[in-house]
Design a protein around this motif. Structure first.
Motif: not given
Length: 388
Positions: A153-161
């Motif tokens: 699961t990715c933080p919202n709109n976290d491109v770096n993640f």
């Protein structure tokens, strides 16, 4: 979730804001059996095409032409020629290879497990990254995808993640909305850059922007791409601004081959429930409207209404050109506010956990092209009185 959310739903129902039965009048207002008239500000038909005479006629004409509502057989074995006609029309309209589905949720149920299996990523099972804010219809399939591959699961709109995962995993697939149901867009340009650099696979549900964005209503995501990359699938319902029923699945150049696999192995996409004849006929009519100046006229009226609302009521979504606005109101008052608006002739949905995060309740205002400026001004006046 049920324990907390159900308390809100019970309060909503007790205050007459759930299960309302009403007829649609020719002027777009609704009326209940008791004679209460109101304007619906909780409708996803952003362009008011669902009641367009040409779309209604398209559904009726298709039923008369083919003499059947639903063959109730998998399209692998038998299909109406109108279904292929619709897919060809949508493919031309959206500049992608399009196949249809009975709903966007059915498309997701059919596609995500196949994506997780590695079939669409060269035999390599991708790490499946679900955005924290992606719609429940996608989040629901995390356990199913987990049977095939690693799920994150990715933080919202976290491109770096996402980029960090691309650097440390052979293949990554990102699952999210193109336009979120509570407002805001995915950072598509950044994601396309990751796709070019690492081969990131993108699965994007852009249901909320279809028809309201793009010269031919292709939606936010598709309008930001020159062409659909082989590592991209875009899904969008036809039930919202498009004004009909069903879903469109947009593919890149490998569309025909992938479409065939989905029709054979894609769960609901392979079952005996394709779009019915009325939905096909209505969708063909809507596709024709999308090719005329009327689409731009309705898009422009919608944007004018959005701008008017943003000038009168402050929300976090102000200025994003998206028709859903969340007016934040305390949990203890949100249902009463919705009731007051309804009594004054406006239906606006109170939203609460799990529709939104805990302690983030509010009124979800959904604007449409057919709303008059007078309706919007009066609604905003009532909202300001209540939240002041």
């Amino acid at each position: 979730m049920i324990e907390i959310g159900n308390a809100f739903w019970n309060e909503t129902e007790q205050n007459g804001l759930a299960g309302i039965v009403a007829d649609l009048r020719p002027d777009g207002r609704l009326i209940t059996a008791s004679g209460h008239e109101f304007v619906n500000f909780s409708c996803c038909s952003y362009l008011d095409l669902d009641s367009h005479p040409k779309i209604i006629d398209g559904a009726i004409e298709a039923l008369k032409r083919f003499g059947v509502l639903d063959h109730c057989i998998s399209r692998i074995r038998l299909q109406l020629p109108a279904l292929l006609e619709l897919e060809a029309s949508l493919s031309s309209l959206f500049r992608a290879r399009v196949i249809s589905a009975i709903s966007a949720s059915a498309a997701t149920a059919g596609i995500l497990p196949i994506l997780a299996s590695g079939y669409l990523t060269g035999g390599v099972r991708p790490t499946m990254v679900f955005d924290k804010n992606c719609h429940f219809s996608m989040n629901l399939y995390k356990p199913v995808c987990g049977d095939e591959s690693l799920v994150v699961t990715c933080p919202n709109n976290d491109v770096n993640f996402i980029e960090d995962l691309c650097k440390s995993h052979q293949r990554v697939a990102y699952v999210t909305d193109g336009t979120y149901s509570m407002g805001g867009h995915v950072p598509i340009k950044d994601l396309l850059a990751l796709q070019q650099r690492y081969g990131l696979f993108l699965y994007l549900d852009d249901s909320h922007s279809l028809s309201i964005v793009g010269e031919h209503g292709e939606g936010y995501v598709r309008s930001e791409m020159d062409e659909v990359d082989p590592n991209t699938i875009i899904v969008a319902t036809l039930n919202k601004a498009f004004g009909t029923s069903g879903a469109a699945i947009m593919f890149g150049p490998d569309g025909p081959e992938v479409g065939k696999i989905l029709e054979r192995f894609g769960g609901p996409l392979a079952w005996s429930q394709p779009m019915n004849t009325a939905a096909i006929g209505a969708s063909l009519a809507s596709a024709q409207i999308h090719r005329t100046p009327e689409l731009a006229q309705r898009q422009r009226r919608l944007q004018e209404n959005i701008e008017l609302f943003d000038r009168l009521v402050v929300t976090e979504q102000a200025g994003n050109k998206f028709p859903i606005k969340l007016v934040t109101i305390d949990d203890s008052r949100v249902v009463q506010c919705g009731k007051t608006l309804y009594e004054n002739g406006f239906y606006v949905s109170p939203v609460f956990f799990p529709i939104v995060a805990r302690d983030s309740a509010g009124l979800r205002v959904m604007l449409r092209a057919g709303n008059t400026s007078e309706e919007i001004k009066r609604l905003c006046e009532l909202i300001r009185e209540f939240v002041s």
